[in-house]
Design a protein around this motif. Structure first.
Motif, PDB file in Angstrom:
ATOM      1  N   ILE A   1      44.345  26.229  -3.067  1.00 11.77           N
ATOM      2  CA  ILE A   1      45.534  25.945  -3.895  1.00 11.77           C
ATOM      3  C   ILE A   1      45.250  24.706  -4.739  1.00 11.77           C
ATOM      4  O   ILE A   1      45.001  23.621  -4.199  1.00 11.77           O
ATOM      5  N   ALA A   2      45.284  24.865  -6.054  1.00 17.29           N
ATOM      6  CA  ALA A   2      44.974  23.748  -6.955  1.00 17.29           C
ATOM      7  C   ALA A   2      46.093  22.710  -6.986  1.00 17.29           C
ATOM      8  O   ALA A   2      45.848  21.512  -6.936  1.00 17.29           O
ATOM      9  N   ASP A   3      47.334  23.177  -7.046  1.00 18.10           N
ATOM     10  CA  ASP A   3      48.478  22.253  -7.162  1.00 18.10           C
ATOM     11  C   ASP A   3      49.496  22.579  -6.071  1.00 18.10           C
ATOM     12  O   ASP A   3      50.295  23.503  -6.205  1.00 18.10           O
ATOM     13  N   LYS A   4      49.460  21.823  -4.988  1.00 18.49           N
ATOM     14  CA  LYS A   4      50.329  22.098  -3.849  1.00 18.49           C
ATOM     15  C   LYS A   4      51.757  21.583  -4.045  1.00 18.49           C
ATOM     16  O   LYS A   4      52.603  21.774  -3.182  1.00 18.49           O
ATOM     17  N   THR A   5      52.012  20.932  -5.180  1.00 17.92           N
ATOM     18  CA  THR A   5      53.381  20.452  -5.436  1.00 17.92           C
ATOM     19  C   THR A   5      54.260  21.566  -6.006  1.00 17.92           C
ATOM     20  O   THR A   5      55.480  21.407  -6.099  1.00 17.92           O
ATOM     21  N   LYS A   6      53.649  22.684  -6.386  1.00 15.69           N
ATOM     22  CA  LYS A   6      54.428  23.811  -6.924  1.00 15.69           C
ATOM     23  C   LYS A   6      55.311  24.416  -5.839  1.00 15.69           C
ATOM     24  O   LYS A   6      55.023  24.293  -4.646  1.00 15.69           O
ATOM     25  N   LEU A   7      56.373  25.132  -6.286  1.00 14.17           N
ATOM     26  CA  LEU A   7      57.210  25.860  -5.338  1.00 14.17           C
ATOM     27  C   LEU A   7      56.392  26.959  -4.676  1.00 14.17           C
ATOM     28  O   LEU A   7      55.468  27.521  -5.285  1.00 14.17           O
ATOM     29  N   THR A   8      56.738  27.290  -3.460  1.00 17.74           N
ATOM     30  CA  THR A   8      55.971  28.277  -2.703  1.00 17.74           C
ATOM     31  C   THR A   8      55.964  29.640  -3.377  1.00 17.74           C
ATOM     32  O   THR A   8      54.948  30.344  -3.354  1.00 17.74           O
ATOM     33  N   ASN A   9      57.064  30.035  -4.012  1.00 19.59           N
ATOM     34  CA  ASN A   9      57.067  31.355  -4.676  1.00 19.59           C
ATOM     35  C   ASN A   9      56.132  31.367  -5.892  1.00 19.59           C
ATOM     36  O   ASN A   9      55.597  32.414  -6.261  1.00 19.59           O
ATOM     37  N   GLU A  10      55.897  30.200  -6.524  1.00 13.19           N
ATOM     38  CA  GLU A  10      54.915  30.123  -7.612  1.00 13.19           C
ATOM     39  C   GLU A  10      53.501  30.285  -7.062  1.00 13.19           C
ATOM     40  O   GLU A  10      52.660  30.953  -7.677  1.00 13.19           O
ATOM     41  N   ILE A  11      53.254  29.682  -5.911  1.00 15.00           N
ATOM     42  CA  ILE A  11      51.958  29.846  -5.251  1.00 15.00           C
ATOM     43  C   ILE A  11      51.739  31.313  -4.905  1.00 15.00           C
ATOM     44  O   ILE A  11      50.642  31.863  -5.077  1.00 15.00           O
ATOM     45  N   PHE A  12      52.797  31.961  -4.423  1.00 17.27           N
ATOM     46  CA  PHE A  12      52.716  33.387  -4.075  1.00 17.27           C
ATOM     47  C   PHE A  12      52.272  34.214  -5.278  1.00 17.27           C
ATOM     48  O   PHE A  12      51.419  35.108  -5.161  1.00 17.27           O
ATOM     49  N   LEU A  13      52.829  33.924  -6.469  1.00 11.29           N
ATOM     50  CA  LEU A  13      52.478  34.688  -7.674  1.00 11.29           C
ATOM     51  C   LEU A  13      51.022  34.443  -8.081  1.00 11.29           C
ATOM     52  O   LEU A  13      50.388  35.320  -8.675  1.00 11.29           O
ATOM     53  N   GLU A  14      50.496  33.273  -7.741  1.00 13.90           N
ATOM     54  CA  GLU A  14      49.073  33.008  -7.997  1.00 13.90           C
ATOM     55  C   GLU A  14      48.196  33.849  -7.079  1.00 13.90           C
ATOM     56  O   GLU A  14      47.197  34.424  -7.501  1.00 13.90           O
ATOM     57  N   VAL A  15      48.595  33.915  -5.809  1.00 17.64           N
ATOM     58  CA  VAL A  15      47.785  34.601  -4.802  1.00 17.64           C
ATOM     59  C   VAL A  15      47.874  36.115  -4.957  1.00 17.64           C
ATOM     60  O   VAL A  15      46.869  36.817  -4.833  1.00 17.64           O
ATOM     61  N   ALA A  16      49.084  36.628  -5.203  1.00 17.03           N
ATOM     62  CA  ALA A  16      49.303  38.081  -5.279  1.00 17.03           C
ATOM     63  C   ALA A  16      50.092  38.404  -6.551  1.00 17.03           C
ATOM     64  O   ALA A  16      51.289  38.705  -6.492  1.00 17.03           O
ATOM     65  N   PRO A  17      49.443  38.348  -7.724  1.00 19.41           N
ATOM     66  CA  PRO A  17      50.159  38.516  -9.001  1.00 19.41           C
ATOM     67  C   PRO A  17      50.798  39.880  -9.202  1.00 19.41           C
ATOM     68  O   PRO A  17      51.746  40.016  -9.985  1.00 19.41           O
ATOM     69  N   MET A  18      50.315  40.909  -8.498  1.00 24.30           N
ATOM     70  CA  MET A  18      50.836  42.263  -8.687  1.00 24.30           C
ATOM     71  C   MET A  18      51.953  42.602  -7.700  1.00 24.30           C
ATOM     72  O   MET A  18      52.566  43.664  -7.796  1.00 24.30           O
ATOM     73  N   ALA A  19      52.234  41.710  -6.768  1.00 24.22           N
ATOM     74  CA  ALA A  19      53.234  42.008  -5.729  1.00 24.22           C
ATOM     75  C   ALA A  19      54.624  41.530  -6.148  1.00 24.22           C
ATOM     76  O   ALA A  19      54.780  40.659  -7.012  1.00 24.22           O
ATOM     77  N   GLU A  20      55.637  42.115  -5.504  1.00 20.53           N
ATOM     78  CA  GLU A  20      57.030  41.726  -5.744  1.00 20.53           C
ATOM     79  C   GLU A  20      57.452  40.696  -4.702  1.00 20.53           C
ATOM     80  O   GLU A  20      56.933  40.667  -3.584  1.00 20.53           O
ATOM     81  N   GLU A  21      58.442  39.877  -5.086  1.00 19.81           N
ATOM     82  CA  GLU A  21      58.898  38.826  -4.174  1.00 19.81           C
ATOM     83  C   GLU A  21      59.464  39.402  -2.883  1.00 19.81           C
ATOM     84  O   GLU A  21      59.283  38.836  -1.803  1.00 19.81           O
ATOM     85  N   TRP A  22      60.119  40.558  -2.978  1.00 20.24           N
ATOM     86  CA  TRP A  22      60.703  41.152  -1.776  1.00 20.24           C
ATOM     87  C   TRP A  22      59.627  41.551  -0.764  1.00 20.24           C
ATOM     88  O   TRP A  22      59.865  41.531   0.447  1.00 20.24           O
ATOM     89  N   GLU A  23      58.412  41.873  -1.301  1.00 19.74           N
ATOM     90  CA  GLU A  23      57.315  42.229  -0.400  1.00 19.74           C
ATOM     91  C   GLU A  23      56.882  41.015   0.418  1.00 19.74           C
ATOM     92  O   GLU A  23      56.613  41.123   1.624  1.00 19.74           O
ATOM     93  N   LEU A  24      56.829  39.856  -0.229  1.00 19.48           N
ATOM     94  CA  LEU A  24      56.480  38.643   0.502  1.00 19.48           C
ATOM     95  C   LEU A  24      57.556  38.304   1.521  1.00 19.48           C
ATOM     96  O   LEU A  24      57.245  37.915   2.660  1.00 19.48           O
ATOM     97  N   MET A  25      58.837  38.471   1.140  1.00 17.10           N
ATOM     98  CA  MET A  25      59.933  38.180   2.067  1.00 17.10           C
ATOM     99  C   MET A  25      59.848  39.085   3.292  1.00 17.10           C
ATOM    100  O   MET A  25      60.117  38.658   4.414  1.00 17.10           O
ATOM    101  N   ARG A  26      59.455  40.327   3.070  1.00 15.56           N
ATOM    102  CA  ARG A  26      59.280  41.267   4.200  1.00 15.56           C
ATOM    103  C   ARG A  26      58.156  40.778   5.117  1.00 15.56           C
ATOM    104  O   ARG A  26      58.318  40.754   6.342  1.00 15.56           O
ATOM    105  N   GLU A  27      57.025  40.372   4.518  1.00 15.37           N
ATOM    106  CA  GLU A  27      55.897  39.892   5.312  1.00 15.37           C
ATOM    107  C   GLU A  27      56.267  38.628   6.085  1.00 15.37           C
ATOM    108  O   GLU A  27      55.888  38.471   7.246  1.00 15.37           O
TER     109      GLU A  27
END
Length: 486
Positions: A74-100
Motif C-alpha cells: 500500500i503506497a498511501d495508508k492514509t487513504k480511506l479503506t474503501n479507496e484501498i479496496f478499489l486499488e486492490v480489486a478494481p473490478m469488484a463491487e463494494e458489496w462484494e468486499l462487505m460480504r467478504e
C-alpha cells in the motif's frame, strides 16, 4: 481446473555464489488450498516472487492464472479503506468486499476509516478479503498470521478453508491444519507436493526420514562388511598367485587365483551398488539438534508482582487491570486480542517508560533476558553483534548452527537475513543469557516449524521461568503452565 507448472527452475541472486533453486520441478492445481512449508532461508518468499515474475531465472514457469500477492503493498495508508479496496480489486463491487468482511467477522464501517487507523490484524483481514474479490486470480499468501491473535487466526483459517486457489506460506501448524488440503514442502534438496494437511504431511515425512535413517544404517554396515570381504579376497588371491612359483600344477593354481579374483570383483561390485544406494538417501533429512539453556535460580520464589496494572494510550486505559505474580519455574502466557496491552505489560517489566495504572514490583538484582517483536535493528556481522552484546561468540554461533544456520551466513550482513533468521538471532542471544526470567514477545514470528518444535523441547527440558506472548496455539499449549487473560 488448470495447473501451475515449474520445470527445471534454476535461480540465484546476482550477489550470491550459490543457487537458491537448481533444476526444480513441481506442479500445483490452481484449485488447491496449498500450504507452503520449509525452513528459514530456503527460498519460500523467493519462489513466490519468481511466480510473480519479479526476477529473471532459468527454466520454465507455466500458468494460465494471474497471481496476486499478500501482503499487498500500500503506497498511501492514509487513504480511506474503501479507496484501498478499489486499488486492490478494481473490478469488484463494494458489496462484494462487505460480504467478504462479514465472513471475517468485521463490521462494514472499517471501509470508511483511514487504512492506517486499522490494527495490523484488521489490515490483514481487509487485504485478504479484497484480494479474494479478484475472481480467477491465484493468491500467493506470505505469512499472514504474524499480526493475528489466536482468535483472529481461527477466523482467518476458517475463511481460507472456504476458499480455493491459493499458496499459503505459514509456520503455524494449527493454522495450516485448519485451512489447507495440500502441502508443498521445500526440502533440503527437493521440492515435493503431497495431498493432505500439515499433520498428515509431517507424519509421512517423519516416517520417510526414519526409513531412510534405518536403510542408511543397514547399508553402512553392509559396506563395511563388503570392504572387509573384498580385502580378504584380494589377500587370498595374492597369496594363491604367489604360490604358483615352483608349483607342480600351475594351471590348477592359476584357475584358483582367477576364481578368487572374480569373487573379489563381485564383492567390489556389490559394495559399489550399496554405496550408490546410500548416496540416494538422507538428502532431505532435517537434523534438529537439542538446544541448551542455563537459567539462574532466583533467591526468592516470587520474581515479579503485578498489582492492578493496566496500560494506557493517550490517557485512556486500554484493558482491564491485572494482578498476578511470576513464581519460580512458571511459564506464563499473556493472552488477549491485539491492542489489549500484552506487549506493553512486557515492556513495563523490562523498565520501559509506558503510561500505566497500578504498580509492578521486580525482585532485587533480578536478571531479565528479553526477546522483542521488532527485528529492524538487526544489522552488521554476527561477530560484531556478539561483541556488542557481551555474548560468548562461540556459544552464540553454535546455537545458530543448531537452528539451521549455514556457516556462510556468519559472513553476511544480518540486514540481508530472512525475517525468520533475524528472529533466530534474537532467540540465540537470549539463550546465551544466564537469566532469572525470560521475557519473550512473539518470539516465533517468521520462525520455521522445525525450530519451533526445537524451542518447545528446550523449554520443556530446562523449565526456565518465563512470561511470554505467542499466538501459535500449538506452541502456547505445549509450553504455558498458566495463561493470563487480558
Amino acid at each position: 481446473m488448470s495447473m501451475i507448472k515449474i520445470e527445471n527452475l534454476t535461480f540465484s541472486y546476482p550477489t550470491s555464489y550459490e543457487n537458491i533453486f537448481e533444476n526444480v520441478n513441481c506442479q500445483i492445481d490452481s484449485n488447491w488450498k496449498t500450504g507452503f512449508v520449509g525452513r528459514n532461508g530456503r527460498g519460500k518468499t523467493t519462489l513466490l516472487k519468481l511466480l510473480l515474475g519479479q526476477y529473471e531465472y532459468n527454466g520454465n514457469i507455466e500458468a494460465s492464472v494471474e497471481f496476486d500477492y499478500f501482503p499487498y503493498p500500500i503506497a498511501d495508508k492514509t487513504k480511506l479503506t474503501n479507496e484501498i479496496f478499489l486499488e486492490v480489486a478494481p473490478m469488484a463491487e463494494e458489496w462484494e468486499l462487505m460480504r467478504e468482511l462479514s465472513y471475517l467477522d468485521m463490521e462494514a464501517d472499517v471501509l470508511y476509516r483511514p487504512f492506517n487507523t486499522l490494527s495490523h490484524g484488521e489490515q490483514t483481514k481487509v487485504l485478504l478479503a479484497a484480494l479474494f474479490c479478484n475472481e480467477e486470480h491465484f493468491l500467493l499468501i506470505d505469512e499472514p498470521t504474524n499480526h493475528l491473535d489466536v482468535e483472529a487466526r481461527e477466523i482467518v483459517a476458517g475463511y481460507l478453508k472456504k476458499k480455493k486457489g491459493f499458496l499459503l506460506v505459514s509456520h503455524d501448524r494449527h493454522f495450516l491444519d485448519g485451512c489447507v488440503d495440500h502441502i508443498l514442502s521445500l526440502n533440503r534438496s527437493t521440492i515435493e507436493v503431497q495431498s493432505g494437511n500439515f499433520s498428515s504431511w509431517m507424519q509421512n515425512f517423519t516416517q520417510q526420514q526414519n526409513f531412510e535413517l534405518a536403510q542408511n544404517k543397514r547399508l553402512k554396515k553392509d559396506i563395511n562388511r563388503l570392504q572387509q570381504s573384498a580385502k580378504r579376497s584380494s589377500q587370498w588371491s595374492d597369496r594363491v598367485e604367489a604360490s604358483k612359483i615352483g608349483a607342480a600344477d600351475k594351471g590348477f593354481v592359476g584357475h584358483k587365483a582367477a576364481k578368487m579374483m572374480k569373487r573379489s570383483k563381485n564383492i567390489e561390485a556389490r559394495q559399489q551398488q550399496a554405496i550408490k544406494q546410500k548416496l540416494s538417501l538422507l538428502k532431505n533429512i532435517e537434523t534438529v539438534e537439542n538446544l541448551k539453556l542455563s537459567p539462574q535460580k532466583y533467591h526468592a520464589n516470587t520474581l515479579v508482582s503485578y498489582s492492578e496494572v493496566a496500560c494506557c494510550y493517550d490517557g485512556k486505559v486500554i484493558s482491564d487491570p491485572v494482578t498476578f505474580t511470576i513464581q519460580q519455574g512458571e511459564r506464563i502466557a499473556l493472552d488477549g486480542k491485539n491492542g489489549s496491552g500484552k506487549s506493553s505489560l512486557l515492556k513495563l517489566l523490562i523498565g520501559e517508560s509506558i503510561e500505566h495504572t497500578g504498580t509492578i514490583q521486580r525482585g532485587s538484582r533480578l536478571v531479565i533476558s528479553y526477546v522483542p517483536q521488532d527485528t529492524s535493528h538487526i544489522k552488521g556481522r554476527l561477530s560484531d553483534y556478539a561483541q556488542d552484546n557481551s555474548l560468548d561468540e562461540s556459544l552464540f554461533k553454535a546455537i545458530l548452527r543448531k537452528m539451521d544456520f549455514e556457516r556462510i551466513q556468519f559472513e553476511k550482513d544480518m540486514q540481508d537475513f530472512s525475517a525468520g533468521q533475524k528472529k533466530k538471532v534474537l532467540i540465540a542471544k537470549s539463550l546465551c543469557d544466564q537469566a532469572h526470567l525470560y521475557v519473550w514477545d512473539e518470539p516465533l514470528n517468521y520462525i520455521d516449524i522445525y525450530s519451533r518444535m526445537q524451542i518447545e523441547q528446550l523449554l520443556k527440558a530446562f523449565s526456565p521461568t518465563m512470561i511470554f506472548v505467542e499466538h501459535d496455539k500449538a506452541f502456547r499449549d505445549a509450553i504455558a503452565t498458566r495463561i493470563i487473560q487480558l
